[in-house]
Design a protein around this motif. Structure first.
Motif, short mmCIF file in Angstrom:
data_model
loop_
_atom_site.label_atom_id
_atom_site.label_comp_id
_atom_site.label_asym_id
_atom_site.label_seq_id
_atom_site.Cartn_x
_atom_site.Cartn_y
_atom_site.Cartn_z
N LEU A 114 57.67 55.63 -6.90
CA LEU A 114 57.23 55.74 -5.50
C LEU A 114 56.82 57.17 -5.18
O LEU A 114 55.84 57.40 -4.46
CB LEU A 114 58.35 55.29 -4.56
CG LEU A 114 58.04 55.37 -3.06
CD1 LEU A 114 56.82 54.52 -2.72
CD2 LEU A 114 59.25 54.93 -2.22
N GLY A 115 57.56 58.15 -5.72
CA GLY A 115 57.19 59.55 -5.50
C GLY A 115 55.82 59.87 -6.07
O GLY A 115 55.01 60.54 -5.43
N LEU A 116 55.58 59.37 -7.30
CA LEU A 116 54.27 59.60 -7.93
C LEU A 116 53.16 58.97 -7.09
O LEU A 116 52.13 59.60 -6.83
CB LEU A 116 54.28 59.02 -9.34
CG LEU A 116 53.05 59.25 -10.22
CD1 LEU A 116 53.47 59.33 -11.69
CD2 LEU A 116 52.03 58.12 -10.06
N PHE A 117 53.37 57.73 -6.65
CA PHE A 117 52.37 57.05 -5.83
C PHE A 117 52.13 57.80 -4.52
O PHE A 117 50.98 57.97 -4.10
CB PHE A 117 52.81 55.62 -5.54
CG PHE A 117 51.91 54.88 -4.60
CD1 PHE A 117 50.71 54.33 -5.04
CD2 PHE A 117 52.24 54.76 -3.25
CE1 PHE A 117 49.85 53.67 -4.16
CE2 PHE A 117 51.40 54.10 -2.36
CZ PHE A 117 50.21 53.54 -2.82
N THR A 118 53.22 58.23 -3.88
CA THR A 118 53.10 58.94 -2.61
C THR A 118 52.30 60.22 -2.77
O THR A 118 51.43 60.54 -1.95
CB THR A 118 54.50 59.26 -2.04
OG1 THR A 118 55.22 58.04 -1.83
CG2 THR A 118 54.39 60.02 -0.72
N GLY A 119 52.60 60.98 -3.83
CA GLY A 119 51.87 62.22 -4.08
C GLY A 119 50.38 61.98 -4.31
O GLY A 119 49.53 62.72 -3.80
N LEU A 120 50.06 60.94 -5.08
CA LEU A 120 48.65 60.64 -5.34
C LEU A 120 47.95 60.14 -4.07
O LEU A 120 46.79 60.47 -3.82
CB LEU A 120 48.54 59.59 -6.44
CG LEU A 120 49.03 60.02 -7.83
CD1 LEU A 120 48.82 58.90 -8.84
CD2 LEU A 120 48.32 61.29 -8.29
N TRP A 121 48.65 59.34 -3.29
CA TRP A 121 48.11 58.85 -2.01
C TRP A 121 47.73 60.04 -1.12
O TRP A 121 46.64 60.09 -0.55
CB TRP A 121 49.14 57.97 -1.34
CG TRP A 121 48.77 57.43 0.01
CD1 TRP A 121 48.96 58.03 1.23
CD2 TRP A 121 48.14 56.17 0.29
NE1 TRP A 121 48.50 57.24 2.25
CE2 TRP A 121 47.99 56.09 1.71
CE3 TRP A 121 47.71 55.11 -0.49
CZ2 TRP A 121 47.42 54.98 2.33
CZ3 TRP A 121 47.13 54.01 0.12
CH2 TRP A 121 46.99 53.95 1.51
N ILE A 122 48.66 61.00 -1.02
CA ILE A 122 48.42 62.17 -0.18
C ILE A 122 47.30 63.02 -0.74
O ILE A 122 46.42 63.48 -0.01
CB ILE A 122 49.72 62.99 -0.04
CG1 ILE A 122 50.74 62.23 0.82
CG2 ILE A 122 49.44 64.36 0.57
CD1 ILE A 122 52.11 62.85 0.85
N LEU A 123 47.28 63.23 -2.06
CA LEU A 123 46.26 64.09 -2.66
C LEU A 123 44.86 63.51 -2.47
O LEU A 123 43.88 64.26 -2.37
CB LEU A 123 46.55 64.29 -4.15
CG LEU A 123 45.60 65.21 -4.91
CD1 LEU A 123 45.51 66.59 -4.25
CD2 LEU A 123 46.04 65.37 -6.37
N SER A 124 44.74 62.18 -2.40
CA SER A 124 43.41 61.57 -2.27
C SER A 124 42.72 62.02 -0.98
O SER A 124 41.51 62.29 -0.98
CB SER A 124 43.52 60.04 -2.31
OG SER A 124 44.10 59.54 -1.11
N TYR A 125 43.47 62.12 0.12
CA TYR A 125 42.83 62.58 1.37
C TYR A 125 43.03 64.08 1.60
O TYR A 125 42.24 64.72 2.28
CB TYR A 125 43.35 61.79 2.58
CG TYR A 125 44.77 62.01 2.99
CD1 TYR A 125 45.12 63.06 3.83
CD2 TYR A 125 45.79 61.16 2.58
CE1 TYR A 125 46.44 63.27 4.23
CE2 TYR A 125 47.10 61.35 2.97
CZ TYR A 125 47.42 62.41 3.80
OH TYR A 125 48.72 62.62 4.19
N TYR A 126 44.06 64.63 1.01
CA TYR A 126 44.29 66.07 1.05
C TYR A 126 43.08 66.81 0.47
O TYR A 126 42.64 67.84 0.98
CB TYR A 126 45.55 66.36 0.24
CG TYR A 126 46.14 67.74 0.31
CD1 TYR A 126 47.28 67.98 1.06
CD2 TYR A 126 45.60 68.80 -0.42
CE1 TYR A 126 47.87 69.23 1.09
CE2 TYR A 126 46.18 70.05 -0.39
CZ TYR A 126 47.31 70.26 0.37
OH TYR A 126 47.87 71.51 0.40
N SER A 127 42.54 66.25 -0.62
CA SER A 127 41.38 66.85 -1.26
C SER A 127 40.16 66.84 -0.34
O SER A 127 39.33 67.76 -0.39
CB SER A 127 41.06 66.10 -2.56
OG SER A 127 39.89 66.58 -3.15
N VAL A 128 40.05 65.84 0.50
CA VAL A 128 38.95 65.78 1.46
C VAL A 128 39.05 66.95 2.43
O VAL A 128 38.06 67.64 2.72
CB VAL A 128 38.96 64.45 2.23
CG1 VAL A 128 37.88 64.44 3.31
CG2 VAL A 128 38.75 63.28 1.27
#
Length: 447
Positions: A90-104
């Motif tokens: 869940l931590g890995l998924f949460t980090g990737l979820w955040i990074l997807s829009y964080y990068s925007v």
């Protein structure tokens, strides 16, 4: 199996962990969340959350990572609790979820750094944000930011992340201090400091239910908790390092930088508008960009210099945080499958770029991604980690906390009970309030 990398120095780890924590959460999210939630009232709850909940939680993630010396997903298997791998997943998924829009948002920062130098947004800040925040241009700069992130991670711990953060974090601190000193010299900044540093207790009493989840989740976000990043970074530590000392440094420096960011942004807004403008309070994820750009746009050539400096600081901070989130999944694939680090970093960077195109195409999607992360994913991930460390792995976690920390025995016992009680209840309440707020809000954008 190839020998696993480690940090070459303690300072390298601390700065990398601070770099993970110090990012858009501090400089983008913190000021506009403060503006949306009552100024100093929000700051007070945030500071309490960082110390009373954030510090004990980060120590728990450190204990898991160093004990296992593996990535955030496989760590629980090595600790003989394979059923709890869900926490790392869940931590890995949460980090990737955040990074997807964080990068925007990182792409916006690049665009605004350039726009400051050229004066591109000086003619109309709202129109400029509308032009660069969504559509093909936003997608292009989102791709550039993700490529920069993947490039740093591809070089590994010693040659990539450690060297980059040793340069980035001190640079962020020095430039923020300089900007805060400049803001202090401005005429009319007094009301800003009152708004930012003197809590309105009546406001807090009347809005506690809405302030708490945002403030606690802000602490999670800005400390990179519940994303697997701190577990992964701690897995490269030696047993001689003091986890309590390192955790205190990370939380202290991160909180200091968040407060510094507010000391820059809030006075600039007050001097220009005599208050927090509507574009900053309640204006959504683009609020800070529009409002701060208005400030710099009114200062002529000085605005170009200050604007470029400010957004360059934000860019460095954003990169230092983004690399930690991409490192979580990269470390997992390198540890578990012995994949090539460079191919893994750029491969997942590409996947996250594709996911982030939704947020880059329409800021309504970005706001939805961010709200789900703040209200549900982060507190849920942190809660599972707190339960594991406090009630499942307690004795071993205490033992790990005592390594490299002389005289920490009695404090380690107090820490584990604090985690089991105060932190558990605090995170549980935050998750409940977050879920109820999501339930009461509209659904997916456009639906």
């Amino acid at each position: 199996m190839a020998q696993r990398e480690t940090w070459t120095t303690r300072a390298g780890f601390v700065l990398a962990a601070v770099g993970s924590a110090v990012g858009l959460g501090n400089i983008w999210q913190f000021p506009f969340k403060t503006a949306e939630n009552g100024g100093a009232a929000f700051v007070l709850v945030y500071l309490l959350a960082a110390v009373l909940i954030g510090l004990p939680t980060i120590l728990g993630e450190f204990a898991i990572g160093r004990r296992a010396k593996l990535n955030a997903v496989e760590a629980f298997d090595r600790l003989d609790h394979p059923a709890w791998t869900v926490v790392g997943g869940l931590g890995l998924f949460t980090g990737l979820w955040i990074l997807s829009y964080y990068s925007v948002v990182g792409g916006w920062v690049i665009r605004y750094t350039i726009g400051s130098l050229t004066g591109g947004y000086f003619g109309g800040t709202a129109a400029y944000f509308g032009a660069v925040s969504a559509g093909w241009e936003a997608i292009a700069f989102h791709a550039l930011f993700m490529a920069l992130t993947a490039g740093i991670v591809a070089f590994g711990i010693e040659d990539g992340i450690e060297k980059a953060t040793k340069l980035m974090v001190p640079s962020v601190v020095l430039m923020l201090v300089g900007l805060a000193v400049y803001a202090f010299t401005l005429d009319g900044s007094g009301p800003a400091y009152s708004y930012y540093l003197s809590p309105d207790m009546d406001y807090l009493a009347n809005n506690l239910g809405s302030v708490i989840p945002f403030a606690v989740s802000q602490a999670f976000f800005s400390l990179s908790l519940g994303m697997g990043a701190m577990i992964t970074y701690a897995s490269y530590l030696s047993d001689d390092d003091s986890l309590p000392a390192d955790g205190g440094l990370v939380v202290g420096l991160n909180t200091l930088i968040g407060v510094l960011a507010g000391l820059v942004v809030i006075p600039l807004l007050f001097v220009q508008f005599s208050q927090i403008p509507e574009t900053a309070a309640g204006g959504g994820p683009g609020a800070l960009f529009v409002s701060v750009a208005q400030v710099f746009g009114g200062l002529g050539i000085t605005g170009r210099i200050l604007g470029a400096l400010f957004f360059f600081v934000v860019l460095i901070a954003a990169l230092s945080s983004a690399i930690s989130l991409l490192e979580v999944v990269t470390a997992y694939c390198v540890d578990r499958y012995e994949w090539n680090r460079m191919a893994t970093a750029f491969g997942f960077g590409g996947v996250l770029f594709l996911l982030g195109t939704l947020s880059a195409w329409d800021t309504a999607w970005l706001g939805w991604f961010d709200t789900l992360a703040y209200s549900v994913l982060l507190p849920a991930s942190v809660l599972l980690g707190v339960i594991f460390v406090g009630w499942v792995y307690g004795p071993e976690a205490v033992e790990e906390m005592e390594k490299g920390a002389d005289g920490a025995g009695q404090y380690a016992t107090l820490w584990i009970w604090w985690l089991r009680t105060v932190v558990f209840v605090g995170v549980l309440v935050t998750l409940y309030l977050g879920v109820t707020s999501i339930y009461a809000s509209p659904g997916l954008p456009g639906l």
